[in-house]
Every structure is written in C-alpha cells, then in structure tokens.
Write an enzyme that holds these catalytic residues in place. Structure first.
Site, short mmCIF file in Angstrom:
data_model
loop_
_atom_site.label_atom_id
_atom_site.label_comp_id
_atom_site.label_asym_id
_atom_site.label_seq_id
_atom_site.Cartn_x
_atom_site.Cartn_y
_atom_site.Cartn_z
CD GLU A 212 -3.83 -3.01 -5.63
OE1 GLU A 212 -4.93 -2.43 -5.53
OE2 GLU A 212 -3.39 -3.76 -4.76
NE ARG B 149 -8.28 -5.96 -2.79
CZ ARG B 149 -9.11 -5.29 -3.58
NH1 ARG B 149 -9.35 -5.71 -4.81
NH2 ARG B 149 -9.70 -4.19 -3.17
N1 MTE Z 1 3.58 2.23 -9.79
C1 MTE Z 1 4.80 2.66 -9.45
N2 MTE Z 1 5.55 3.26 -10.39
N3 MTE Z 1 5.29 2.50 -8.19
C2 MTE Z 1 4.55 1.88 -7.21
O1 MTE Z 1 5.01 1.75 -6.07
N4 MTE Z 1 2.43 0.77 -6.62
C3 MTE Z 1 1.27 0.02 -7.11
C4 MTE Z 1 0.59 0.78 -8.25
N5 MTE Z 1 1.55 1.22 -9.22
C5 MTE Z 1 3.25 1.40 -7.54
C6 MTE Z 1 2.79 1.62 -8.87
C7 MTE Z 1 0.28 -0.27 -6.08
S1 MTE Z 1 0.55 -1.55 -5.05
C8 MTE Z 1 -0.85 0.49 -5.95
S2 MTE Z 1 -2.03 0.09 -4.80
C9 MTE Z 1 -1.11 1.65 -6.79
O2 MTE Z 1 -0.04 1.92 -7.71
C10 MTE Z 1 -1.31 2.87 -5.88
O3 MTE Z 1 -1.46 4.03 -6.58
P1 MTE Z 1 -2.85 4.56 -7.18
O4 MTE Z 1 -3.94 4.09 -6.29
O5 MTE Z 1 -2.67 6.02 -7.15
O6 MTE Z 1 -2.95 3.97 -8.54
N1 LUZ Z 2 -8.02 -3.59 1.48
C1 LUZ Z 2 -7.69 -3.61 0.19
C2 LUZ Z 2 -7.21 -3.09 2.43
O1 LUZ Z 2 -8.47 -4.07 -0.62
N2 LUZ Z 2 -6.52 -3.10 -0.18
C3 LUZ Z 2 -5.65 -2.57 0.68
O2 LUZ Z 2 -4.58 -2.14 0.27
C4 LUZ Z 2 -5.99 -2.56 2.06
N3 LUZ Z 2 -5.17 -2.05 2.99
C5 LUZ Z 2 -5.53 -2.08 4.26
C6 LUZ Z 2 -6.74 -2.63 4.61
N4 LUZ Z 2 -7.56 -3.12 3.70
MO1 MOS Z 3 -1.18 -1.52 -3.23
S1 MOS Z 3 -0.73 -3.45 -2.69
O1 MOS Z 3 -2.79 -1.65 -2.60
O2 MOS Z 3 -0.30 -0.69 -2.04
#
Ligand code: MTE
Ligand code: LUZ
Ligand code: MOS
Length: 810
Positions: A760, A357
């Site tokens: 993200e 990524r």
């Molecule tokens: N928001 C909160 N409040 N707590 C979390 O742990 N994780 C983040 C983001 N927002 C997180 C958050 C991460 S790393 C990801 S990948 C996404 O939420 C995952 O949730 P979604 O795919 O449902 O948006």
């Molecule tokens: N790829 C990605 C992944 O783009 N995001 C992820 O969180 C992930 N996790 C596992 C394997 N590939």
């Molecule tokens: Mo989020 S780093 O893809 O859990």
C-alpha cells in the site's frame, strides 16, 4: 522457470515482454549482487518472476470462474433496488419464477441463519430486510439454469418490487455531516505539546484555513466478485470464493446458514486483483451462493457483471476536510486542527478502521506538536465504502500535503523547503499525534537522495523559465514524501499461521493464511521457505488458501501479507530443518547445529548429500516431515477510545518527484517524468517490489486525476458504473520517463529478512502528480493564490481551479 505445457506463440511473446520488462527493471536493481547472493545459497533478495507469471500470460491460471463446473451447477443473479431510500413492502416474484430456466427466487426470508454480512458491526443485510438504503441494494436472488437466464430474470426487479419511496437520498459527506448522520460515533485524536491546537494556532505568526474535497475510487479488480458454492454432506458447504479474507467468509457463511464454522470450507487459489475490495465485500456473494446451494442442494455460482459490481459494492471513501493551521515564517506548523468527513455509505463495513488510519496518517512525514483531529463517518444512501489500497492512509496524508503546498504559496517559497522544515526528527520532534515514537526515520536521507537524482533544483529553475515564456502551456512539479505505518490498526489481526509439508521425494508444499491477489505473496513465501530449507525455487509450491488447513486467519490486507505469513512459514520450515539436522547428525555424525542447508545440498560432518536423500532417510527414521508455524507481531498496543498507543510495528518511507505540463485552455495535462525512491527495507524480491511500486503509483494517479464517481443528485443512482464512464489509467498514461528505485537500507525491526511491506505505501507517491498539476495551475495565476484544486483533478476541475486563480490575480 518450469512450465507445464509447451510454450506457444502467445507465451513466447509474453515471455519476451517479461524479459524486456526484467531487463528494464534490472537497470534499477543490482543484478550482479543478486546473482552472487543466489550463488551463495540465498533464495530471498532475488528477483524471481511471479510464481504464476507464465500461467497468467498463457491464460492458464485458474480463477474461480475457470474451475470446471460440476454437473447440475446453477447460476445466480441479484435483483437490485431501483431507488435509494424507502421501504420494500412486498416482492411479487411469480412472474420472475415463471421465466424460462428460472429454478427459484430467494429472499431475505430464505436465509436460515442471520441476515447479516457486516464485517465488524452487524448492520449489513445480505438481502433487503425491508429498509431500502441505496440504488443497487440486492433485494432478491434469482437462481436459474444459465447465467443469462438468471440475469434476464433479475433485471425485472423494478417490476417485482413494491416500494414506498421516502425522502431524498443523502449522498455526500457534507450533507450527512450537516444532518449529524453517521455510521459510527465520531473519533477525536488530540495531542498537546504547547497548550493544544487552538492555543497554538491562535499564537502562531501566520494562519491558514481551507477546505478540500477528495473523491473515492473503484477497485476495478480485473476479476469481479465471484463465489461458487457446492453443498456437501451433512449440511456442509464448500465455497470457492475470490476473497482476501477466507476466514471471515467462513464465519459469515456459517452465520447466514445457522451452522458451525467447521461445516464451511472456503478456498481461494488466487484473485484477479483485490485492492481491498475483497476484504469484506466478497461476503454478500459468498453468503447468497451458499444459502442457495444449501437450500437447493445444487452447486450455485454467483459471478457479478461489471456494472452490477459497481452498483452493489463499495470502494475507497471520498473525504471532505476543513482545516486550520498556525505556522511560522519558515513554514513550520505550530498547531493544526482538522475535521475529516468520509462517505461511509449505508453501513459501517470497515469505515471505522479506515477513519482511524486516516487520522493516524494526517501527520504523514511531519511532526505536529499541537494537533486536534476529528473524524466523522458520514452515513449516506450509497454503496457501503470499504478498504482500498492505503485504507484511509492516503486520505489522511493528502490533506496535510495540500496544507504544505498552501503554506509554500503563502510564503512564496519552494514547497520542498516547507516540507523539510516540518519533517519528523530522529532524536527529537519524533512523537506522532497518537504517541508512537518514530524511531526508524529515513525521510531526510531518502528525500535528499531523490532531490539529487531527480535534479530537482535545476528543473525547478527550468520550469520557471519555461512558464515565463509560455502563456498557454504551464509546467508544474512537486516532490511529495510519505511515511506509512505497517500493521493492522486492530492489534489482534496481526497474526498468521502456516503449514509446510515436505514429501518423501524432497518436494515441498506450503500453505499459509494469506491470499494471492497478484501482489506476489506466494512467490515471496515460497522464497522464504526455499531459503530456510536451502532448496531450489522449483521444489517449493504454494497451494490455495484454505480454511481447512490454517484456521482463524486475518485478511490479507494492511500490506502485512508477506510480513505475517512469511514469518509463519519460516517458523514452520525452521522446525522441519531442525528435525532434519538432528536426523543428519544422528546418521552421519557431527553436531546438528553444524548441519548446513544450501543449494539443494545438505552438509553434515564434512559430507555432502542431496536434500531429497536426507528427506528419505528422515522418513525411514520416522521423523515428522511437516510442521505448522505461527507468528504474532510483537509490541503492538492500541487504546481505541483515547486513540493512543503503538499501532505500527514500523514505518515505510518513500518520495516521488513528478513533472507535468497542463494546457490551461483545455485542462488537459500530461505526466512528463516521474522519479521515485521507495523504501522496502531489504527487499525479498526486488522485481516484484518494483512492480508493486509502479502499479501503486499509476493506480494512485488514476484516483487523483481521472477516476471520477458521480451519483445522480436526485435519484442517487451511481452514473459512472462501467469503463465507458469511469476512466482508469492505461499503459499509455505511464510517464515516458519513469525512474523507480528502491532505497538501499534494511528494516531495523526483526521483520522477515529485514524487509518492509510494499503493497500500500507507494499509493501515496502520486500525490506528486496531483500537486504538480496544482503547481501548474498556480503558475497560470502567477503563483499569486493557492489553487482550490479538488481531487480527482479532471480537466474540468483543473479549468475551474485555473479560472479561480486567474480571477484572484486579475
Ligand atoms: N497488487 C496486486 N497486483 N493486486 C492487488 O489486489 N492489493 C494491494 C497490494 N498490492 C493488490 C496489490 C493491497 S490493497 C494490499 S493490502 C496488498 O497488496 C496486500 O498484499 P500483501 O500484504 O501481501 O502485500
Ligand atoms: N486495519 C488496517 C484494518 O490498518 N488495515 C486493514 O486492512 C484493516 N482491515 C480490517 C480492520 N482493520
Ligand atoms: Mo489492502 S486496502 O489493506 O486490502
């Protein structure tokens, strides 16, 4: 909003705080449009409070440690390695076994199945198998009657472990790279339009070389890692686990126990934050708790102390970069070559996909005709680094943004103009280095709008005037854009399932494969189901994620939670609605296709009846009132060897402008104002999305400014393992002026209600804070030289960079 208990004073206060926040947010979202939408029966595109907001603020939301403990529950604590490298030749555990309330001690030899909890590559022992890899590595597990007794006993690890220490620890990516020591083979991503990167750089009118250091970041979820394992009949186990990936926990626990997956039941109602830290790394604790529970036939809880959490688990990868670019007089990049080395830690974990990524986000929002990228995952004697919000994307893109700023300094022009000269086009100059075409580009409009609303040009001039008159305090500003690819870069992870039950009273229970970590996934999925069935929000309830309900789920990660599970739940709800429509038409006449579901009412053949009434009729008619649903993202493919393909369903975009003031004598700084415009397509829930954008902004700002990780250079021990030494942002670090708006638009792809993922991408917005600081540092040297500012830009880093630019200017 329904609340199960009488609101007390704390709830009233919290409700007021939420109301204030909502009013504040309402200024940025179109409340009138939302009200009209809801009036018309819509349940998406509406700012609902988080489904657990009231439970959160009242302290009533159940986390794993809040589950009432079963009689006979034992507690586990881990004994950790005091050294970074060497061999564990023996463990003398008798003294520990004799300590008060200790029941037993478990070592690698007690694991009946495979001693491994690696997520992709099987290089991750649960308990030390002889080879010591880092300070903090779990050597053994103490099981005791109380948590305090288990912790006291586990603290004797140094006395119990007989270790032959060997060699000095390798701690930094550069050291690992120098030794050619990696957890995975190197990756290369090249694209050639005019003969390749080397030729393009050599032929370019201007060239620039540099290096950059960007630090890692602790997830600092409020709820630490925890698993509570309960033995069940016939060798089975039920694990309550704070995890983003229940299915992987299920599979790894089954392997560790040497049993089949059907005998492992993993459940997660919610996490107190995950941020990527519970995507793979919840496994070690789930496995240890399960092994102990099955061995002793007693429930076993393993809840980490914060310091142990820091010492055992990994975090965001720090990166070191070395780059060279060739560019023209307008600042357009003609050729670029970059080497990225990450600190992977002692095992592979998710370092491979993170690096993939990173390489796929070096371009950020810019077209790179000729580019050559090399990614190395350095093997170090540190915790195994893992997913963290952005998953390598931020680490890839920040290197490019650093280059943009350096080009602007070299040319003596505004960095925004350099950025704009490099933006992806819409009809040409729109192929990424990995050969996916950018077909949904909105960066030109988005940045144009933000430039206007933030008053960018006038403030630039005001800052220059301020700096000319201010020898000590210097202001700086930066506008940074982002483009973030949405989908797991491993294509087959992009699938999801759901299970929707309609009970005969008309209430609805939803289960899906995603996990709730505070991001509002369950709120959004409930909205999607309420919308599909035309019912009120309150008649839909989402239950804990549970491996016995939806099988083979993917991690809730890569920001795809709502995209994938929303579509799966919609698919399930649609099937039920169609069956109900047929039943309605059979009973009340008319055409099934003409039956309407909205606002809790069903309109059929000119008649209106309550949804619950139709459900009762359907039950009597023996209509199936529950359904599964499934979704797989279309059109994805990826060739991992060539690093080419179509890894992303679509891109999310955004931009931010930040203005800071830096004290050039102390290195202290303040964020004065931030303006954000972020693209979430057609938002499913604007309030939740604005919250995600604000949270990601502040979290990313912490990564790039105050959150510094320090490993002792000799012993290899992580010295910053608690909030006393590791500084995360607080409410006071939010800028006094924080204008966050959602870009008006829709996802051109067929995503759930045309929304875009939000979790993200906004973590890249606070690049603007880092580069605003860099701009202020540059001002301290009269913009004569590109500052060498490392991230995090701590006061120390800022002072180092100021000294260097002032020395260069002198
Ligand atoms: N928001 C909160 N409040 N707590 C979390 O742990 N994780 C983040 C983001 N927002 C997180 C958050 C991460 S790393 C990801 S990948 C996404 O939420 C995952 O949730 P979604 O795919 O449902 O948006
Ligand atoms: N790829 C990605 C992944 O783009 N995001 C992820 O969180 C992930 N996790 C596992 C394997 N590939
Ligand atoms: Mo989020 S780093 O893809 O859990």
């Amino acid at each position: 909003m329904n609340h199960p208990v009488e609101p007390g004073i704390a709830i009233a206060r919290a409700a007021q705080a939420f109301a204030d926040y909502a009013t504040n947010t309402a200024a940025r979202i179109d409340v009138n449009a939302e009200a009209a939408r809801q009036q018309n029966g819509a349940r998406v595109g509406i700012s609902r409070a988080h489904e657990s907001a009231y439970l959160h603020v009242a302290g009533e939301a159940t986390y794993v440690d809040d589950i009432p403990e079963l009689n006979g529950t034992l507690h586990c604590a881990l004994g950790l390695s005091p050294v970074a490298t060497g061999r564990l030749t023996a463990l003398s555990l008798d003294a520990i076994r004799q300590m008060p309330d200790v029941v037993t001690v478990i070592t690698a030899a007690d694991i009946p199945g495979v001693n491994d909890c690696g997520s992709i590559i099987h290089d991750d022992p649960i308990l030390c198998d002889g080879e010591i890899r880092y300070v903090g590595q779990p050597l053994f597990a103490v099981i005791a009657k109380t948590r305090a007794a288990a912790r006291r006993a586990a603290a004797q690890a140094k006395a119990a472990a007989v270790i032959e220490a060997s060699g000095d620890p390798v701690l930094t990516p550069r050291e690992a790279h120098a030794r050619g020591q990696y957890v995975l083979p190197p990756m290369h991503l090249d694209r050639s339009t005019n003969g390749g990167a080397r030729e393009a750089i050599d032929a370019a009118p201007r060239r620039l070389k540099g290096t950059l250091d960007v630090g890692g970041q602790e997830q600092f979820y409020l709820e630490g890692q925890i698993s509570y394992a309960i033995p069940k009949e016939g060798g089975a186990v039920h694990v309550h686990c704070s995890t983003q990936h229940p299915s992987e926990m299920q599979h790894l626990v089954a392997h560790a126990l040497g049993i089949q997956s059907h005998a492992v039941h993993v459940e997660c109602r919610r996490m107190g934050g995950g941020f990527g830290g519970k995507e793979s790394q919840s496994a070690l604790f789930a496995c240890v708790a399960s092994v102990a529970a099955c061995k002793l036939q007693r429930p076993v809880k393993l809840r980490l102390d914060r310091d142990d959490d820091f010492m055992i688990t990994g975090r965001r990868h720090c990166f070191w970069y070395e780059y060279e670019v060739g560019y023209d007089e307008e600042g357009r990049i003609l050729g670029a070559e970059i080497t990225m080395v990450s600190r992977a830690g002692h095992s592979a974990d998710l370092s491979g996909p993170v690096m993939t990524r990173a390489l796929c986000h070096f371009d950020n929002a810019y077209w790179l005709p000729d580019v050559s990228m090399h990614g190395f995952c350095g093997k170090t004697n540190t915790q195994s680094n893992t997913a963290f919000r952005g998953f390598g994307g931020p680490q890839g893109a920040i290197a490019m943004e650093n280059i943009m700023e350096s080009i602007a300094t070299e040319l003596g022009c505004d960095a925004l103009d350099v950025r704009r000269a490099n933006f992806y086009g819409t009809t040409e100059h729109n192929v990424t280095p990995y050969e996916q075409k950018v077909t949904d580009n909105v960066i030109h409009e988005l940045v144009g709008e933000l430039e206007q609303t933030s008053d960018y040009r006038a403030r630039r001039a005001a800052i220059a005037a301020f700096n000319a008159a201010s020898p000590v305090l210097k202001r700086g500003m930066s506008l940074t854009p982002l483009k973030f690819g949405i989908s797991f870069n491993v294509a087959h992870f992009n699938q999801a399932g759901a299970l929707v039950h309609v009970y005969s009273d008309g209430s609805i229970l939803v289960n899906h494969g995603g996990t709730e970590m505070g991001q509002g996934l369950n709120t959004k999925v409930a909205q999607v189901v309420a919308h599909e069935l035309g019912v009120s929000f309150d008649s839909v309830r989402v239950t804990a994620t549970d491996t016995t309900k939806v099988a083979n789920t993917s991690a809730t990660a890569a920001s795809t939670g709502a995209d994938l599970n929303g579509k799966a739940a919609q698919d399930a709800a649609r099937q039920i609605r169609e069956r109900l429509a047929e039943c309605a038409a059979r009973r009340h006449g008319g055409d099934a296709a003409g039956v309407r579901f909205a606002n809790g009412q069903v309109t059929v053949n000119g008649k209106s009846l309550e949804f619950a009434q139709l459900v009762r009729e359907a039950y009597v008619d023996r209509v199936q009132l529950w359904s599964d649903g499934f979704y797989a993202t279309p059109g994805l493919h990826w060739d991992g060897a060539k690093m080419k393909g179509h890894p992303f369903f679509y891109f999310a975009y955004g931009a931010a402008v930040s203005e800071v003031v830096v004290d050039t004598l102390t290195g202290e700084w303040k964020l004065l104002r931030a303006d954000v415009l972020h693209d979430v397509g057609r938002s499913l829930n604007p309030a939740v999305d604005v919250g995600q954008v604000e949270g990601a902004f502040i979290q990313g700002m912490g990564w790039l400014t105050t959150e510094e990780l320090v490993w002792h250079p000799q012993s290899g021990k992580l010295m910053t393992h608690a909030p006393s030494t590791y500084k995360i942002p607080t409410a006071n670090d939010c800028p006094p002026v924080f204008n966050v708006r959602l870009f008006v638009g829709e996802n051109p792809e067929d995503s759930i209600h045309k929304s875009k993922a939000v979790g993200e991408p906004p973590l890249l917005l606070p690049f603007s804070v880092f580069f605003a600081i860099r701009d202020a540092v540059s001002a301290a040297g009269e913009h004569g030289a590109s500052p060498q500012l490392r991230a995090p830009a701590t006061s120390e880093a800022i002072l180092n960079a100021i000294e260097a630019v002032q020395a260069a200017a002198a």
